[in-house]
Design an enzyme around this catalytic site. Structure first.
Site, PDB file in Angstrom:
ATOM      1  N   TYR A  26       0.841  -1.203   0.000  1.00 40.51           N
ATOM      2  CA  TYR A  26       0.000   0.000   0.000  1.00 40.51           C
ATOM      3  C   TYR A  26       0.880   1.259   0.000  1.00 40.51           C
ATOM      4  O   TYR A  26       0.644   2.194  -0.777  1.00 40.51           O
ATOM      5  CB  TYR A  26      -0.912  -0.026   1.231  1.00 40.51           C
ATOM      6  CG  TYR A  26      -1.681   1.246   1.464  1.00 40.51           C
ATOM      7  CD1 TYR A  26      -2.743   1.608   0.642  1.00 40.51           C
ATOM      8  CD2 TYR A  26      -1.348   2.090   2.524  1.00 40.51           C
ATOM      9  CE1 TYR A  26      -3.456   2.786   0.863  1.00 40.51           C
ATOM     10  CE2 TYR A  26      -2.059   3.260   2.748  1.00 40.51           C
ATOM     11  CZ  TYR A  26      -3.107   3.604   1.920  1.00 40.51           C
ATOM     12  OH  TYR A  26      -3.800   4.768   2.138  1.00 40.51           O
ATOM     13  N   GLU A  48     -11.440   6.522   5.760  1.00 46.32           N
ATOM     14  CA  GLU A  48     -10.765   7.277   6.823  1.00 46.32           C
ATOM     15  C   GLU A  48     -11.723   7.485   7.996  1.00 46.32           C
ATOM     16  O   GLU A  48     -11.310   7.463   9.158  1.00 46.32           O
ATOM     17  CB  GLU A  48     -10.249   8.619   6.310  1.00 46.32           C
ATOM     18  CG  GLU A  48      -9.077   8.533   5.351  1.00 46.32           C
ATOM     19  CD  GLU A  48      -7.776   8.046   5.994  1.00 46.32           C
ATOM     20  OE1 GLU A  48      -7.727   7.896   7.235  1.00 46.32           O
ATOM     21  OE2 GLU A  48      -6.816   7.814   5.238  1.00 46.32           O
ATOM     22  N   TRP A  56      -4.986   1.921  10.451  1.00 46.27           N
ATOM     23  CA  TRP A  56      -5.301   1.857   9.032  1.00 46.27           C
ATOM     24  C   TRP A  56      -5.137   0.433   8.511  1.00 46.27           C
ATOM     25  O   TRP A  56      -5.863   0.006   7.611  1.00 46.27           O
ATOM     26  CB  TRP A  56      -4.438   2.834   8.230  1.00 46.27           C
ATOM     27  CG  TRP A  56      -4.677   2.692   6.756  1.00 46.27           C
ATOM     28  CD1 TRP A  56      -3.810   2.236   5.820  1.00 46.27           C
ATOM     29  CD2 TRP A  56      -5.905   2.960   6.059  1.00 46.27           C
ATOM     30  NE1 TRP A  56      -4.415   2.210   4.586  1.00 46.27           N
ATOM     31  CE2 TRP A  56      -5.699   2.647   4.698  1.00 46.27           C
ATOM     32  CE3 TRP A  56      -7.152   3.431   6.462  1.00 46.27           C
ATOM     33  CZ2 TRP A  56      -6.694   2.801   3.747  1.00 46.27           C
ATOM     34  CZ3 TRP A  56      -8.148   3.582   5.502  1.00 46.27           C
ATOM     35  CH2 TRP A  56      -7.912   3.259   4.157  1.00 46.27           C
TER      36      TRP A  56
END
Length: 198
Positions: A26, A48, A56
């Site tokens: 990522y 988010e 995350w």
């Protein structure tokens, strides 16, 4: 201070992605690279919001489930979700089952349609907050910026939910509006090279 680590492949990267191959992928291929696709921008604002209070990596591991559950984050479709969809999503173990965040994503889809009607596109709107004088130093950690505070304030005024200034700063980082790859990270220069095209 932003730090780097040297991965097994000998490459220096931002330290936050250490220890997980999915995180490294990522970091190398998405995080900090400029995005102008409205669906991807809407997806990231939603994710988010779901990430608030979590890591995350938790969201990243569930991202494909989220995409399936939320119609690929096509905001035209998500805006049509009703109470039965809320109940369906609350029963979906593949996503974060938080009623407030689920309802916020559905609400935000309607607000996204309004935003596109008013501004032309989500991308045009988001990138209007890019500040050439504040692109990220690569040396200092921060949780907000003047742009994220202003973006958060305006989105809230437009009726968006779960779009606080810290959440919006993480969004601006990930979508390449700010380049917060650490100084010394091999991806910092690559992200910077991509920005002028946007």
């Amino acid at each position: 201070m932003l730090e780097t680590f040297t991965a097994p492949d000998g490459v220096s990267r931002c330290s936050w992605c250490a220890g997980d191959d999915q995180y490294i992928h990522y970091h190398d291929n998405e995080w900090g690279y400029p995005v102008t696709d409205d669906i991807r921008l809407f997806e990231k604002i939603c994710l988010e919001g779901f990430q608030s209070g979590l890591s995350w990596l938790t969201i990243l591991r569930k991202r494909e489930n989220f995409r399936s559950a939320f119609a690929g984050f096509d905001f035209q479709k998500v805006a049509q979700f009703d109470q039965s969809d809320v109940e369906r999503l609350l029963g979906d173990a593949g996503i974060i089952r938080h009623r407030g965040k689920i309802e916020a994503a559905i609400n935000n889809a309607g607000r996204a349609i309004e935003l596109v009607a008013a501004e032309g596109s989500i991308a045009k709107y988001v990138w209007s907050y890019a500040d050439p004088a504040d692109r990220g130093s690569g040396t200092e950690w921060r949780a907000t910026s003047p742009a994220s505070v202003a973006l958060s304030k305006d989105l809230k005024k437009r009726g968006w939910k779960f779009v606080g200034p810290t959440t919006m700063y993480a969004f601006l980082q990930s979508m390449g509006v700010v380049n917060d790859h650490a100084e010394g990270c091999i991806m910092r220069a690559k992200a910077a090279e991509a920005s002028p095209h946007f």
